[in-house]
Design an enzyme around this catalytic site. Structure first.
Site, PDB file in Angstrom:
ATOM      1  N   GLY A  12      55.187 140.526  36.895  1.00  0.00           N
ATOM      2  CA  GLY A  12      55.476 141.364  35.725  1.00  0.00           C
ATOM      3  C   GLY A  12      54.223 141.871  35.047  1.00  0.00           C
ATOM      4  O   GLY A  12      54.218 142.071  33.825  1.00  0.00           O
ATOM      5  N   LEU A  16      54.766 144.062  28.834  1.00  0.00           N
ATOM      6  CA  LEU A  16      54.096 143.586  27.611  1.00  0.00           C
ATOM      7  C   LEU A  16      53.437 142.222  27.843  1.00  0.00           C
ATOM      8  O   LEU A  16      52.239 142.042  27.586  1.00  0.00           O
ATOM      9  CB  LEU A  16      55.147 143.486  26.492  1.00  0.00           C
ATOM     10  CG  LEU A  16      54.730 142.855  25.169  1.00  0.00           C
ATOM     11  CD1 LEU A  16      53.768 143.758  24.410  1.00  0.00           C
ATOM     12  CD2 LEU A  16      55.956 142.564  24.301  1.00  0.00           C
ATOM     13  N   SER A 109      62.749 132.803  26.209  1.00  0.00           N
ATOM     14  CA  SER A 109      62.824 133.569  24.972  1.00  0.00           C
ATOM     15  C   SER A 109      63.549 132.720  23.933  1.00  0.00           C
ATOM     16  O   SER A 109      64.403 131.897  24.278  1.00  0.00           O
ATOM     17  CB  SER A 109      63.610 134.845  25.242  1.00  0.00           C
ATOM     18  OG  SER A 109      64.083 135.374  24.024  1.00  0.00           O
ATOM     19  N   SER A 110      63.232 132.953  22.662  1.00  0.00           N
ATOM     20  CA  SER A 110      63.851 132.138  21.615  1.00  0.00           C
ATOM     21  C   SER A 110      65.357 132.366  21.501  1.00  0.00           C
ATOM     22  O   SER A 110      66.051 131.586  20.842  1.00  0.00           O
ATOM     23  CB  SER A 110      63.179 132.403  20.267  1.00  0.00           C
ATOM     24  OG  SER A 110      63.253 133.772  19.937  1.00  0.00           O
ATOM     25  N   CYS A 111      65.888 133.411  22.155  1.00  0.00           N
ATOM     26  CA  CYS A 111      67.335 133.643  22.081  1.00  0.00           C
ATOM     27  C   CYS A 111      68.126 132.646  22.925  1.00  0.00           C
ATOM     28  O   CYS A 111      69.346 132.681  22.930  1.00  0.00           O
ATOM     29  CB  CYS A 111      67.698 135.072  22.451  1.00  0.00           C
ATOM     30  SG  CYS A 111      67.390 135.457  24.157  1.00  0.00           S
ATOM     31  N   TYR A 138      71.468 137.664  28.555  1.00  0.00           N
ATOM     32  CA  TYR A 138      70.032 137.442  28.752  1.00  0.00           C
ATOM     33  C   TYR A 138      69.684 135.972  28.529  1.00  0.00           C
ATOM     34  O   TYR A 138      68.951 135.350  29.315  1.00  0.00           O
ATOM     35  CB  TYR A 138      69.265 138.337  27.774  1.00  0.00           C
ATOM     36  CG  TYR A 138      67.779 138.220  27.826  1.00  0.00           C
ATOM     37  CD1 TYR A 138      67.061 138.779  28.882  1.00  0.00           C
ATOM     38  CD2 TYR A 138      67.069 137.576  26.813  1.00  0.00           C
ATOM     39  CE1 TYR A 138      65.675 138.688  28.926  1.00  0.00           C
ATOM     40  CE2 TYR A 138      65.690 137.484  26.847  1.00  0.00           C
ATOM     41  CZ  TYR A 138      64.994 138.037  27.905  1.00  0.00           C
ATOM     42  OH  TYR A 138      63.626 137.945  27.944  1.00  0.00           O
ATOM     43  N   LYS A 142      68.040 133.139  31.112  1.00  0.00           N
ATOM     44  CA  LYS A 142      66.798 132.412  30.787  1.00  0.00           C
ATOM     45  C   LYS A 142      67.026 130.897  30.767  1.00  0.00           C
ATOM     46  O   LYS A 142      66.165 130.130  31.184  1.00  0.00           O
ATOM     47  CB  LYS A 142      66.241 132.889  29.440  1.00  0.00           C
ATOM     48  CG  LYS A 142      65.653 134.293  29.497  1.00  0.00           C
ATOM     49  CD  LYS A 142      64.428 134.311  30.403  1.00  0.00           C
ATOM     50  CE  LYS A 142      63.752 135.646  30.482  1.00  0.00           C
ATOM     51  NZ  LYS A 142      62.647 135.673  31.456  1.00  0.00           N
ATOM     52  N   THR A 166      58.681 133.234  20.766  1.00  0.00           N
ATOM     53  CA  THR A 166      59.459 133.935  19.761  1.00  0.00           C
ATOM     54  C   THR A 166      59.406 135.443  20.035  1.00  0.00           C
ATOM     55  O   THR A 166      58.872 135.870  21.060  1.00  0.00           O
ATOM     56  CB  THR A 166      58.894 133.584  18.371  1.00  0.00           C
ATOM     57  OG1 THR A 166      59.817 134.009  17.399  1.00  0.00           O
ATOM     58  CG2 THR A 166      57.540 134.231  18.128  1.00  0.00           C
ATOM     59  N   LEU A 168      58.107 138.926  20.539  1.00  0.00           N
ATOM     60  CA  LEU A 168      56.725 139.328  20.839  1.00  0.00           C
ATOM     61  C   LEU A 168      56.526 140.805  20.570  1.00  0.00           C
ATOM     62  O   LEU A 168      57.467 141.595  20.647  1.00  0.00           O
ATOM     63  CB  LEU A 168      56.427 139.049  22.310  1.00  0.00           C
ATOM     64  CG  LEU A 168      56.584 137.591  22.731  1.00  0.00           C
ATOM     65  CD1 LEU A 168      56.560 137.479  24.253  1.00  0.00           C
ATOM     66  CD2 LEU A 168      55.487 136.730  22.114  1.00  0.00           C
ATOM     67  N   HIS A 181      62.726 146.751  21.343  1.00  0.00           N
ATOM     68  CA  HIS A 181      62.823 145.770  20.263  1.00  0.00           C
ATOM     69  C   HIS A 181      62.489 146.432  18.930  1.00  0.00           C
ATOM     70  O   HIS A 181      61.946 147.527  18.885  1.00  0.00           O
ATOM     71  CB  HIS A 181      61.862 144.608  20.527  1.00  0.00           C
ATOM     72  CG  HIS A 181      62.287 143.739  21.658  1.00  0.00           C
ATOM     73  ND1 HIS A 181      61.670 143.756  22.890  1.00  0.00           N
ATOM     74  CD2 HIS A 181      63.292 142.833  21.760  1.00  0.00           C
ATOM     75  CE1 HIS A 181      62.268 142.893  23.679  1.00  0.00           C
ATOM     76  NE2 HIS A 181      63.259 142.326  23.032  1.00  0.00           N
TER      77      HIS A 181
HETATM   78  O1  GFB Z   1      64.196 143.210  18.038  1.00  0.00           O
HETATM   79  P1  GFB Z   1      65.666 143.339  18.089  1.00  0.00           P
HETATM   80  O2  GFB Z   1      66.225 144.495  18.849  1.00  0.00           O
HETATM   81  O3  GFB Z   1      66.305 142.043  18.705  1.00  0.00           O
HETATM   82  O4  GFB Z   1      66.253 143.472  16.598  1.00  0.00           O
HETATM   83  P2  GFB Z   1      66.752 140.560  18.291  1.00  0.00           P
HETATM   84  C1  GFB Z   1      65.870 142.657  15.546  1.00  0.00           C
HETATM   85  C2  GFB Z   1      66.575 143.072  14.272  1.00  0.00           C
HETATM   86  O5  GFB Z   1      66.044 144.356  13.849  1.00  0.00           O
HETATM   87  C3  GFB Z   1      68.083 143.246  14.362  1.00  0.00           C
HETATM   88  C4  GFB Z   1      67.123 145.207  13.477  1.00  0.00           C
HETATM   89  O6  GFB Z   1      68.680 142.707  13.209  1.00  0.00           O
HETATM   90  C5  GFB Z   1      68.258 144.764  14.399  1.00  0.00           C
HETATM   91  O7  GFB Z   1      69.511 145.185  13.909  1.00  0.00           O
HETATM   92  N1  GFB Z   1      66.722 146.626  13.620  1.00  0.00           N
HETATM   93  C6  GFB Z   1      66.626 147.528  12.616  1.00  0.00           C
HETATM   94  C7  GFB Z   1      66.403 147.267  14.767  1.00  0.00           C
HETATM   95  N2  GFB Z   1      66.282 148.734  13.087  1.00  0.00           N
HETATM   96  C8  GFB Z   1      66.128 148.601  14.417  1.00  0.00           C
HETATM   97  C9  GFB Z   1      65.771 149.525  15.449  1.00  0.00           C
HETATM   98  O8  GFB Z   1      65.508 150.705  15.234  1.00  0.00           O
HETATM   99  N3  GFB Z   1      65.686 149.031  16.713  1.00  0.00           N
HETATM  100  C10 GFB Z   1      65.942 147.703  16.999  1.00  0.00           C
HETATM  101  N4  GFB Z   1      65.830 147.278  18.264  1.00  0.00           N
HETATM  102  N5  GFB Z   1      66.324 146.823  16.038  1.00  0.00           N
HETATM  103  C11 GFB Z   1      66.504 140.315  20.834  1.00  0.00           C
HETATM  104  C12 GFB Z   1      67.403 139.926  21.949  1.00  0.00           C
HETATM  105  O9  GFB Z   1      67.183 140.016  19.688  1.00  0.00           O
HETATM  106  O10 GFB Z   1      65.314 139.575  20.778  1.00  0.00           O
HETATM  107  C13 GFB Z   1      66.708 139.709  23.205  1.00  0.00           C
HETATM  108  O11 GFB Z   1      68.435 140.884  22.059  1.00  0.00           O
HETATM  109  C14 GFB Z   1      65.391 138.964  23.057  1.00  0.00           C
HETATM  110  O12 GFB Z   1      67.545 138.992  24.053  1.00  0.00           O
HETATM  111  C15 GFB Z   1      64.557 139.486  21.912  1.00  0.00           C
HETATM  112  O13 GFB Z   1      65.600 137.591  22.896  1.00  0.00           O
HETATM  113  C16 GFB Z   1      63.308 138.687  21.665  1.00  0.00           C
HETATM  114  O14 GFB Z   1      65.611 139.769  17.721  1.00  0.00           O
HETATM  115  O15 GFB Z   1      67.985 140.576  17.451  1.00  0.00           O
END
Ligand code: GFB
Length: 319
Positions: A12, A16, A109-111, A138, A142, A166, A168, A181
């Site tokens: 990979g 990132l 991953s922390s999830c 996912y 993991k 956590t 990243l 993300h």
């Molecule tokens: O980073 P994120 O997509 O993933 O979203 P998770 C974190 C928070 O940010 C959520 C909010 O509460 C989203 O609703 N958010 C606000 C946004 N605006 C935005 C936006 O424009 N884009 C995105 N993406 N989020 C992921 C897991 O969870 O974390 C994966 O789905 C993985 O499996 C990763 O573990 C590290 O932190 O919620």
């Protein structure tokens, strides 16, 4: 002890995490690193992976490959997240065993931790109650990878470490507006709004969820440090890697808005999911081993925004 001439495979290396590990190894003087682009080697293909491992016979393996994405990508493509990540773990871990790899480090991953886990989340919370539904596919892939490492260690005496970082962020991330993300998505949304003179930016959910963000160069330092100094029994089944600090998405948005210099408003789309209400790792175990994060959120945001702008201006961010 790892020797600077030992053969190391970074799976990979274009992503990132993998690209940060590669940078770190090169900085430390490791001179025999193998890597393959996705086009050259598809890690979901069992026979290709076995043939690669038996031909190359790396001594150390960093498994940072996989299909990743933010909350919406996870809920929209759960089958793809399940299949890809499970297949990569299955093939790389098993081939490492077949090829006699001395040490492998699997990145989770922390999830993987339950939605209602105690906060900050200790390693012992694994599999104690149901997962957060938005990223269950996912997370299960993991968890399977992590458990595979521990069962191989038990039956075959391998030395396969697994670590749980956590959320990243950092250079080389995906900046897709829908699939990425939160942190890279915010950088892009604010930057585009500033460029086009838009008056507001629409973010997802309520803004109240709490998240912990670790700069990817800190993660790379941690995993190389663990690989160099510890074996699987020292770490337990898995070990958390994070900062121990959390921030609400609303506060993060404000910080990113200021870094980018967007002066308009922020509004929230409540039809989009919040996901885990809180996700903070208990990091006392890794701190006690002698690693701690170095890059503050402010420095990390500046560094990531520089990377974004360079790639945005070079036109290398597609879609
Ligand atoms: O980073 P994120 O997509 O993933 O979203 P998770 C974190 C928070 O940010 C959520 C909010 O509460 C989203 O609703 N958010 C606000 C946004 N605006 C935005 C936006 O424009 N884009 C995105 N993406 N989020 C992921 C897991 O969870 O974390 C994966 O789905 C993985 O499996 C990763 O573990 C590290 O932190 O919620």
């Amino acid at each position: 002890m790892m020797d600077l001439q030992d053969k190391i495979y970074v799976a990979g290396h274009q992503g990132l995490v993998g690209s940060a590990i590669l940078r770190r190894l090169q900085e430390e003087g490791y001179g025999n690193i193998v890597f393959k682009s996705h086009r050259e080697l598809d890690l979901t293909r069992q026979s290709e992976v076995e043939a690669f491992f038996l031909a190359e016979r790396p001594r150390y393996v960093f498994l940072g490959a996989g299909l990743v994405g933010g909350i919406l990508a996870n809920t929209t493509y759960p089958a793809e997240f399940f299949y890809s990540n499970l297949a990569v773990a299955l093939n790389v871990v098993h081939s490492s065993y077949l090829a006699g790899v001395k040490k492998l480090l699997f990145l989770g991953s922390s999830c993987i931790y339950p939605r209602e886990a105690p906060q900050p989340i200790p390693e012992e919370a694994l599999l104690t109650s149901p997962l957060e539904p938005t990223n269950e596919a996912y997370a299960l892939a993991k968890i399977a990878g992590l458990k595979m490492c521990s069962h191989y260690n038990r039956q075959y005496g391998t030395d396969f470490l697994s670590v749980m970082p956590t959320n990243l962020y950092g250079p080389n991330d995906h900046y897709h507006p829908e699939k990425s993300h939160v942190l890279p998505a915010l950088l892009r949304k604010f930057h585009e709004a500033k460029e086009t003179g838009a008056s507001e930016v629409l973010l997802w959910g309520s803004g109240s969820p709490l998240r912990e963000f670790l700069y990817v160069d800190d993660l790379a330092e941690a995993v190389v440090f663990l690989m160099e100094n510890f074996s699987a029994p020292d770490l337990g089944e898995t070990i958390n890697i994070g900062t121990g600090e959390e921030i609400s998405i609303r506060d993060l948005a404000e910080r990113v808005r200021r870094v980018v210099g967007f002066e308009g408003e922020i509004s929230w789309d409540s039809t989009k999911p919040d996901g885990m209400p809180r996700k903070l790792l208990d990091v006392h175990r890794i701190l006690s081993l002698g690693w701690s994060p170095k890059v503050s959120l402010s420095e990390g945001l500046e560094g990531t925004y520089r990377d974004f702008k360079a790639r945005w201006e070079a036109g290398t961010i597609v879609s």
